[in-house]
Design a protein around this motif. Structure first.
Motif, short mmCIF file in Angstrom:
data_model
loop_
_atom_site.label_atom_id
_atom_site.label_comp_id
_atom_site.label_asym_id
_atom_site.label_seq_id
_atom_site.Cartn_x
_atom_site.Cartn_y
_atom_site.Cartn_z
N LYS A 1 3.70 0.12 9.92
CA LYS A 1 3.73 -1.31 10.17
C LYS A 1 3.89 -2.01 8.82
CE LYS A 1 1.19 -1.01 14.49
NZ LYS A 1 -0.10 -1.05 15.20
N LEU B 1 -8.14 14.13 -3.79
CA LEU B 1 -8.57 13.62 -2.48
C LEU B 1 -7.64 14.09 -1.36
CD1 LEU B 1 -10.30 11.92 -4.40
CD2 LEU B 1 -9.85 9.93 -3.00
N GLY C 1 -6.09 10.94 18.59
CA GLY C 1 -6.43 9.86 19.52
C GLY C 1 -6.69 8.52 18.85
N GLY D 1 -11.15 6.44 4.39
CA GLY D 1 -11.20 5.00 4.65
C GLY D 1 -11.95 4.71 5.93
N TYR E 1 -14.16 8.82 13.74
CA TYR E 1 -14.66 9.84 12.80
C TYR E 1 -16.19 9.83 12.61
CZ TYR E 1 -10.27 11.86 11.02
OH TYR E 1 -9.10 12.55 10.89
N GLU F 1 -18.70 4.29 -6.34
CA GLU F 1 -18.79 5.61 -5.72
C GLU F 1 -17.67 5.74 -4.69
OE1 GLU F 1 -22.51 6.38 -3.66
OE2 GLU F 1 -22.28 8.53 -4.01
N ARG G 1 -7.36 0.66 21.33
CA ARG G 1 -7.58 2.12 21.33
C ARG G 1 -8.81 2.55 20.56
NH1 ARG G 1 -5.18 2.49 25.66
NH2 ARG G 1 -5.07 4.73 25.62
C1 FAD Z 1 -4.23 -1.30 15.42
C2 FAD Z 1 -5.30 -0.40 14.89
C3 FAD Z 1 -5.90 0.50 15.76
C4 FAD Z 1 -6.90 1.36 15.30
N1 FAD Z 1 -7.48 2.21 16.19
C5 FAD Z 1 -8.47 3.02 15.76
C6 FAD Z 1 -9.11 3.92 16.65
O1 FAD Z 1 -8.77 4.04 17.83
N2 FAD Z 1 -10.11 4.71 16.17
C7 FAD Z 1 -10.49 4.65 14.85
O2 FAD Z 1 -11.39 5.38 14.47
N3 FAD Z 1 -9.90 3.83 13.99
C8 FAD Z 1 -8.90 3.02 14.40
N4 FAD Z 1 -8.29 2.19 13.49
C9 FAD Z 1 -8.71 2.25 12.07
C10 FAD Z 1 -7.94 3.30 11.30
O3 FAD Z 1 -8.34 4.53 11.82
C11 FAD Z 1 -8.17 3.40 9.77
O4 FAD Z 1 -8.53 4.68 9.40
C12 FAD Z 1 -9.26 2.59 9.26
O5 FAD Z 1 -8.85 1.28 9.50
C13 FAD Z 1 -9.44 2.78 7.75
O6 FAD Z 1 -8.21 2.50 7.17
P1 FAD Z 1 -7.72 3.18 5.84
O7 FAD Z 1 -8.03 4.61 5.85
O8 FAD Z 1 -6.32 2.75 5.69
O9 FAD Z 1 -8.66 2.53 4.74
P2 FAD Z 1 -8.55 1.10 4.00
O10 FAD Z 1 -8.27 0.03 4.97
O11 FAD Z 1 -7.65 1.21 2.83
O12 FAD Z 1 -10.05 1.00 3.48
C14 FAD Z 1 -11.13 0.71 4.37
C15 FAD Z 1 -12.41 0.47 3.56
O13 FAD Z 1 -12.89 1.67 3.00
C16 FAD Z 1 -12.90 1.63 1.57
N5 FAD Z 1 -12.42 2.95 1.14
C17 FAD Z 1 -11.25 3.54 1.50
N6 FAD Z 1 -11.20 4.79 1.01
C18 FAD Z 1 -12.36 5.02 0.36
C19 FAD Z 1 -12.91 6.15 -0.33
N7 FAD Z 1 -12.26 7.30 -0.43
N8 FAD Z 1 -14.14 6.03 -0.88
C20 FAD Z 1 -14.83 4.86 -0.78
N9 FAD Z 1 -14.36 3.77 -0.12
C21 FAD Z 1 -13.14 3.84 0.44
C22 FAD Z 1 -12.02 0.46 1.21
O14 FAD Z 1 -12.41 -0.14 -0.01
C23 FAD Z 1 -12.22 -0.47 2.39
O15 FAD Z 1 -13.40 -1.20 2.22
C24 FAD Z 1 -7.29 1.33 13.92
C25 FAD Z 1 -6.67 0.44 13.04
C26 FAD Z 1 -5.69 -0.42 13.50
C27 FAD Z 1 -5.04 -1.35 12.55
#
Ligand code: FAD
Ligand code: FES
Ligand code: FES
Lengths: 171, 265
Positions: free
Chosen positions: A59, B57, B97, B111, B122, B158, B182
């Motif tokens: 996206k 990572l 899923g 994340g 998770y 951290e 979802r």
């Molecule tokens: C439309 C939509 C549907 C979704 N549906 C689901 C679903 O069904 N089930 C589900 O579980 N999730 C769902 N998600 C969430 C998705 O699984 C992402 O994993 C979650 O949003 C985290 O995103 P990211 O890994 O990109 O982390 P980011 O968005 O980049 O980071 C999230 C947060 O974690 C912190 N962070 C990231 N990595 C680390 C690290 N290694 N150490 C410390 N802090 C860290 C960041 O600073 C931030 O605060 C959905 C998201 C969207 C947009």
């Protein structure tokens, strides 16, 4: 502080100095004038903005141009060139037209980029697999039935003997 | 979005240095939660430290009785990893899923758990398998990691490096997805790990939690009949347009029974 990004878009190198907060979709639309990629929501849910990044659908409203530095992006404008039919359309574009897979057309670029990403990894998806895949793409007017038909029709057209030009592959 | 600086370090110590030096800097993984949050101006970080360049990572490693997954592994990579499918298929299935394909192509395991979204998948696996969260400073028992709504035991500077999952004798995760997003309206993870039953719930409370009552019953007999008559209290459960606390309490029972059935197979 502006940063420099270099992104290959539809096979051509592009670069610009952008603010770090510039989203990929704004880079495409405003810096490159590629307005085929649409913005339908502000919440990462509608999928109108889907493009391919290194062969995978993403996206573009929820990626920074900076994160895509060095990536290869394909947008709706460049999709046909990856797999052109006799008319110069991607088979999925042709199938959307033939199967009435669109009405207003707003969601269509995202639908086609999403559906074509599915076809990159699954040459013969079932209806269920198509519906499951299109979970992240919302259409407010056509209804999904003809969209699913279009993806099936394109899959079958693409399984026919292909043309030998290089094609996009999933990373 | 408010303006911020963007930096993509190549080593963990560089990333940690940047985060340590500025308390308003934030790590950026796939941006699937962070960028929508910034778009809504709900946060105003000074810098985003992109973790995508950190090789450390990106690992997936198999031990004799565990499997370790690097924080930057995207959901699609987890879902398709041959070793995860072979040794911990329940996690591959859970990742498959999540959300939709585009979200799975960007979102990461690190994340997801760092965010502690009450409806994320998770966290149920971290509690349900008794995983260990490995950071740049220490190892955190999964049990102590999620501290509340969108909050974790992580400190400033951290970062999550990886998550180590023990390999279970049996395990299954079943969720009742919110039909629009979802995300889990309720998700239940059940497992038997080192001879002990574990049951973890997501989607229902401020963050993921375990159900000791069901665990004891499953310790006596790992079968649907063992938990059939357990009443789940609706106290403290989430209320939102997708489900009332009463409905969520009911769904916990249903999802748990389905998960036990799937795990017992
Ligand atoms: C439309 C939509 C549907 C979704 N549906 C689901 C679903 O069904 N089930 C589900 O579980 N999730 C769902 N998600 C969430 C998705 O699984 C992402 O994993 C979650 O949003 C985290 O995103 P990211 O890994 O990109 O982390 P980011 O968005 O980049 O980071 C999230 C947060 O974690 C912190 N962070 C990231 N990595 C680390 C690290 N290694 N150490 C410390 N802090 C860290 C960041 O600073 C931030 O605060 C959905 C998201 C969207 C947009
Ligand atoms: S505009 Fe990107 S998901 Fe709606
Ligand atoms: S064709 Fe109008 S939104 Fe899909």
């Amino acid at each position: 502080m502006p940063i420099k990004v270099e992104i290959t878009v539809n096979g051509a190198p592009t670069s610009a100095e952008v603010e770090p907060r510039t989203l990929l979709v704004h880079y495409l639309r405003e810096y490159l004038g590629l307005t085929g990629t649409h913005v339908g929501c502000d919440t990462t849910q509608c999928g109108a903005c889907v493009v391919h990044a290194d062969g995978r659908s993403i996206k573009s409203c929820t990626a920074l141009a900076a994160q895509m530095n060095g990536a290869k992006i394909t947008t709706i404008e460049g999709l046909a060139a990856t797999h052109p039919d006799a008319e110069g359309l991607h088979p999925l574009q042709a199938a959307f037209r033939d199967c009435h897979g669109l009405q207003c057309g707003f969601c269509t670029p995202g639908m086609i980029m999403s559906g074509s990403a599915l076809l990159l990894e699954n040459a013969d998806p079932t209806d269920h697999e198509i519906r499951d895949w299109l979970e992240g793409n919302i259409c407010r007017c056509t209804g999904y039935h003809n969209i699913v038909r279009a993806v099936k029709a394109a899959a079958s057209a693409m399984r026919e003997p292909k043309d030998p030009r290089p094609q996009e592959t999933a990373a | 979005m408010h303006a911020f600086e963007y930096i993509k370090p190549n080593t963990v110590w560089e990333a940690v240095d940047l985060l340590d030096a500025d308390e308003d800097a934030r790590p950026l993984a796939g941006g699937m939660t962070l960028l929508p949050t910034l778009k809504q101006r709900l946060a105003q970080p000074t810098q985003l430290v992109d973790l995508a360049g950190l090789e450390d990572l990106q690992i997936i490693s198999e031990g004799p009785s565990s499997l370790t997954i690097g924080a930057m592994k995207r959901h699609v990579q987890v879902a398709r990893s041959p070793s995860i499918n072979a040794f911990l298929p329940v996690i591959a299935h859970l990742a498959e899923g999540i959300g939709d394909p585009h979200v799975r192509n960007r979102g990461t395991i690190g994340g997801s758990i760092s965010n502690s979204d009450p409806a994320a998948d998770y966290p149920a696996a971290v509690l349900g398998l008794g995983a260990t969260v490995i950071t740049n400073r220490r190892e955190i028992d999964g049990q102590d990691f999620f501290t509340g709504l969108f909050s974790t035991a992580l400190e400033q500077g951290e970062i999550v490096m990886a998550i180590r999952f023990p390999l279970p004798e049996r395990a299954a995760y079943i969720k009742f997805p919110n039909p629009a997003s979802r995300y889990a309206a309720v998700g239940v993870f059940v497992a038997r790990v080192k001879g002990e039953a574990r049951v973890a719930v997501t989607g229902a409370g401020p963050c993921a939690f375990r159900l000791p009552q069901m665990e004891e019953a499953l310790d006596r007999s790992f079968a649907v009949e063992a938990i059939q008559d357990i009443e789940i209290s609706q106290e403290g459960l989430n209320a939102d347009p997708s489900a009332t606390p009463e409905y969520r309490a009911h769904l916990i029972g249903v999802m748990a029974r389905r998960a036990v059935e799937a795990a017992a197979r």
